[in-house]
Design a protein around this motif. Structure first.
Motif, short mmCIF file in Angstrom:
data_model
loop_
_atom_site.label_atom_id
_atom_site.label_comp_id
_atom_site.label_asym_id
_atom_site.label_seq_id
_atom_site.Cartn_x
_atom_site.Cartn_y
_atom_site.Cartn_z
N ILE A 90 34.73 -24.59 40.14
CA ILE A 90 35.62 -23.66 40.65
C ILE A 90 36.10 -23.93 39.92
O ILE A 90 37.08 -23.48 38.89
N VAL A 91 37.23 -25.27 39.88
CA VAL A 91 38.42 -25.81 38.96
C VAL A 91 38.39 -25.56 37.23
O VAL A 91 39.00 -24.19 35.97
N GLY A 92 37.08 -25.49 36.62
CA GLY A 92 35.94 -25.55 35.40
C GLY A 92 36.64 -24.21 35.28
O GLY A 92 37.46 -23.26 34.46
N THR A 93 35.94 -23.04 35.88
CA THR A 93 35.97 -21.26 35.57
C THR A 93 37.02 -21.37 35.88
O THR A 93 37.27 -19.98 35.17
N SER A 94 37.79 -21.50 37.23
CA SER A 94 39.35 -20.65 36.23
C SER A 94 40.71 -20.57 35.62
O SER A 94 40.61 -20.22 35.41
N VAL A 95 40.18 -21.70 35.20
CA VAL A 95 41.03 -22.81 34.23
C VAL A 95 40.86 -21.49 32.42
O VAL A 95 41.16 -21.05 32.13
N SER A 96 39.41 -21.27 32.42
CA SER A 96 39.06 -20.93 31.68
C SER A 96 39.35 -19.17 31.38
O SER A 96 39.98 -18.54 30.25
N LEU A 97 38.79 -19.05 32.89
CA LEU A 97 39.55 -17.32 32.86
C LEU A 97 41.47 -17.13 32.70
O LEU A 97 41.65 -16.44 32.27
N VAL A 98 42.33 -18.29 33.29
CA VAL A 98 43.76 -18.18 32.89
C VAL A 98 43.46 -18.17 31.40
O VAL A 98 45.00 -17.37 30.78
N LEU A 99 42.67 -18.89 30.46
CA LEU A 99 43.05 -19.67 29.44
C LEU A 99 42.87 -18.29 28.49
O LEU A 99 43.36 -17.78 27.62
N MET A 100 41.89 -17.05 29.28
CA MET A 100 40.91 -15.83 28.34
C MET A 100 42.45 -15.11 28.70
O MET A 100 42.91 -13.73 27.77
N ALA A 101 43.09 -14.82 29.85
CA ALA A 101 44.22 -13.85 30.08
C ALA A 101 45.08 -14.60 28.87
O ALA A 101 46.15 -13.08 28.37
N LEU A 102 45.36 -15.45 28.78
CA LEU A 102 46.43 -15.74 27.88
C LEU A 102 46.54 -15.56 26.69
O LEU A 102 47.40 -15.22 25.73
N GLU A 103 44.98 -15.89 25.90
CA GLU A 103 44.92 -15.16 24.92
C GLU A 103 44.83 -14.13 24.17
O GLU A 103 45.01 -14.01 23.25
#
Length: 548
Positions: free
Chosen positions: A267-280
Motif C-alpha cells: 500500500i505504502v509503496g504504490t501510494s508513494v509512487s503515485l504521489v511522486l508521479m503527480a509531482l513529476e
C-alpha cells in the motif's frame, strides 16, 4: 483453415524488420544539413534497439522505387511514447520534405496522419532512390523505435487487424469485468471488486501502452503526465491484485503479522509512487530540475506491489491457506512472468528483440493470467456454495436432532420421573388422609421416601444420558455400579463383565438409557421377587447374559 493459419501467422510472427544506419548525437544539436552535406559516419544496424542512452539518435533509412510508376508508402514508427521524432525526406542530397517535429504529447489531430503512432506518407518517383533521416530521442528510458514501410492497402489492413485484436482483447476483459461485478452484488464478497479493478487497470495499461486513448488524456490533462498514465494503471493493477490476494487467498490469516507487514508495504509503496508521479508532472510543467530520486522511484511502485503479491501468494501456498487458489495464481503468472523477464533482458540489451516479445504475445499472456484467475474464482465460488449447502444441511440436521432429543427427554421424563412423581403425589394424599385418621405408620412414609428416591435417580439418569453423545460400555458399567451402590448398599453383590466390548462398542444416548432402564427393571424385579443377593451380568458382541 487458410484464413486461420494466416491470422495466427500475423498474430505471432509478423514483425517490423529493416536494414538502416544510425548515428549517435550526444549533444542533440546536429542539424540535418550537416548530416546531408558533410560526411558523417553512420553505422549499419539491423535491429531497433539503441539501448539505455539519454542522447539523440539519427536513423538513415534508404528507400528505393524500382518500378516504372510512382509509389506511395507509409513510414510507420511503432512507439507512441518517443520524446522527439523528426523525419526528413532527402533526394539527391536535398531536403524535399520536412515532416516536422512531433512527440508523444503532440495531439492526434495536429499530426500529419491522425494515428497514435508516428506515421508519415512517403511519395516516391519511378526508378528513384530516396533517403529518410529520422531524429529520435527518449528521455532517461530505453530508445526503441521499430519501423516499417507499408503500402496504402497494407497500412489499412495493418490498422484493421490491430483494431480487431485489441477489440477482441478488450471485449474479453470487459466480459470478465461484468461477470465479476454481477457476482459481487450476488455474493457480496470484496474480492470480486478487487478482481474487477485489476481487470480494468490491466485493460487501461495495455491500451495506453499501444497509444490508444492518448488524445482523451491530452484533453483531460489531469494529475499525471500522458506518459505516466500507463505506469499509473500498472501500479493500480498491482494494488488491486494485492487486495484480491489478501481477501481471497488469505482468508483466516488476515491478522497474521507477516501478511499485514507485506500488505502495508504494498500500500505504502504504490501510494508513494503515485504521489511522486503527480509531482513529476508538476516539475515538468514548471520546468524545475527533478531530483534523481524522482527519475526512478516513481516507477518502483509496480515492482513493489508485484513482489508483495508474490510473497503473499507464497505464504498462502506454503501455509496451506487456500493453497489451490495459490497454485492457480502461480500457473497463471508463469507466461507473463517469462515474457516480462525476457522483455527486461531485451530492455537492457542482453538479448535481441524477437517476434515472441511482440505485443500480441503479451496480450495472450495477460489473457491467460486473467482467465486462470477467473477459473480460480469460479472454483472458489463453487467451493463456497458447497460449504454453504453443507452448513445449511448440517444446521437442519442439528435442528432435527435437537427436536428428537427434546422429544426423547420429554418422553423419558414423562414415563419415568413423571409416573413416579404421580405415585408420590397420590401416596402423599393417602398419607394426609391416614394422618387425619391418626393411622399413618412409618412404613407408609418409608414407601413414599422410596418413591421420591427412585424419581430423583431417574432424573439423574436422564441428565447423565443427555450430556453424552456416545457412551462406551466402560462408562455404562461405572454408571450402573453407582446406581446399585446407592440403591442396594450392602444388600446386593453385583458383578459385570463387559471386557469383550467395553472399548470397542459404543452406545448412543437413546440406546444407553433404554438398556439402563431394562437392567434397572430386571435388577429391581430380581431383588423384589426372587430375594436375590448376588447378580452377575456378562455382555458379548451379540448377546447379554443375566444370572442371580
Amino acid at each position: 483453415m487458410k484464413k486461420i493459419v494466416f491470422f495466427l501467422h500475423f498474430f505471432i510472427v509478423n514483425q517490423a524488420s529493416a536494414q538502416y544506419y544510425f548515428f549517435r548525437d550526444s549533444s542533440g544539436k546536429v542539424e540535418i544539413n550537416e548530416l546531408v552535406k558533410k560526411p558523417v559516419v553512420f553505422k549499419q544496424k539491423h535491429d531497433f534497439d539503441s539501448g539505455l542512452d539519454n542522447v539523440w539518435f539519427w536513423m538513415k533509412v534508404p528507400i528505393n522505387n524500382k518500378g516504372n510508376s510512382a509509389k506511395k508508402l507509409y513510414f510507420l514508427i511503432e512507439n507512441p511514447y518517443l520524446d522527439l521524432v523528426h523525419v526528413y525526406q532527402i533526394r539527391n542530397q536535398k531536403i524535399i520534405r520536412d515532416f516536422g517535429e512531433y512527440n508523444y504529447a503532440t495531439p492526434i489531430n495536429n499530426r500529419l496522419i491522425k494515428h497514435h503512432h508516428f506515421v508519415y506518407p512517403i511519395n516516391l518517383l519511378p526508378n528513384h532512390s530516396d533517403t529518410l533521416y529520422v531524429k529520435i530521442h527518449r528521455h532517461f528510458l530505453k530508445v526503441f523505435a521499430p519501423f516499417r514501410f507499408l503500402e496504402e492497402e497494407e497500412f489499412r489492413q495493418f490498422q484493421s487487424d490491430k483494431y480487431l485484436i485489441y477489440a477482441l482483447f478488450s471485449g474479453v476483459i470487459l466480459t470478465l469485468f461484468l461477470f465479476s461485478i454481477i457476482n459481487y452484488f450476488v455474493n457480496f464478497e470484496a474480492y470480486f471488486l478487487h478482481y474487477s479493478g485489476y481487470l480494468i487497470c490491466i485493460l487501461g495499461s495495455v491500451i495506453l501502452v499501444e497509444g490508444y486513448l492518448i488524445e482523451y488524456l491530452q484533453k483531460a490533462n489531469f494529475l499525471f503526465s500522458i506518459y505516466n498514465w500507463r505506469n499509473v494503471f500498472n501500479i493500480l493493477a498491482a494494488l488491486s491484485l494485492s487486495l484480491f490476494i489478501k481477501d481471497l487467498m488469505l482468508k483466516g490469516a488476515e491478522n497474521h503479522k507477516f501478511i499485514n507487514v507485506v500488505f502495508w508495504v504494498s500500500i505504502v509503496g504504490t501510494s508513494v509512487s503515485l504521489v511522486l508521479m503527480a509531482l513529476e508532472k508538476l516539475f515538468y510543467e514548471n520546468r524545475w530540475q527533478q531530483p534523481d530520486i524522482m527519475l526512478w522511484l516513481p516507477h518502483s511502485g509496480y515492482v513493489t506491489g508485484a513482489l508483495c503479491c508474490f510473497f503473499m501468494v507464497m505464504y498462502s501456498y506454503f501455509k496451506g491457506v487456500q493453497s489451490f487458489i495459490a497454485k492457480s495464481f502461480f500457473v497463471g503468472i508463469i507466461p507473463i512472468f517469462i515474457y516480462t523477464l525476457f522483455s527486461l533482458l531485451k530492455n537492457v540489451s542482453l538479448i535481441q528483440d524477437t517476434s515472441w516479445l511482440s505485443y500480441k504475445v503479451r496480450l495472450l499472456c495477460i489473457l491467460f493470467d486473467v482467465f486462470v484467475l477467473f477459473v480460480g474464482i469460479t472454483l472458489q465460488i463453487r467451493k463456497l456454495r458447497i460449504e454453504k449447502d453443507r452448513a445449511a444441511r448440517l444446521a437442519l440436521e442439528n435442528e432435527l436432532n435437537l427436536y428428537k432429543e427434546k422429544e426423547r427427554i420429554s418422553r423419558d421424563l414423562h414415563d419415568s420421573v413423571g409416573s413416579q412423581l404421580t405415585i408420590v403425589t397420590s401416596s402423599l394424599d393417602n398419607a394426609i388422609y391416614l394422618a387425619e385418621k391418626q393411622k399413618l405408620g412409618i412404613d407408609k412414609i418409608e414407601k413414599i421416601y422410596e418413591y421420591v428416591r427412585e424419581a430423583i435417580q431417574s432424573l439423574r439418569d436422564s441428565i447423565w444420558v443427555t450430556h453424552q453423545k456416545r457412551i462406551t460400555f466402560l462408562d455404562f458399567e461405572t454408571r450402573l455400579n453407582t446406581y446399585l451402590s446407592k440403591s442396594f448398599d450392602g444388600l446386593l453383590t453385583f458383578t459385570a463383565d463387559f471386557k469383550e466390548i467395553q472399548n470397542t462398542v459404543e452406545l448412543s444416548s437413546i440406546q444407553a438409557i433404554n438398556l439402563f432402564r431394562v437392567l434397572q427393571e430386571a435388577i429391581q424385579n430380581t431383588v423384589k421377587h426372587a430375594s436375590a443377593n448376588a447378580i452377575s451380568i456378562k455382555a458379548k458382541l451379540y448377546s447379554l447374559s443375566f444370572t442371580f
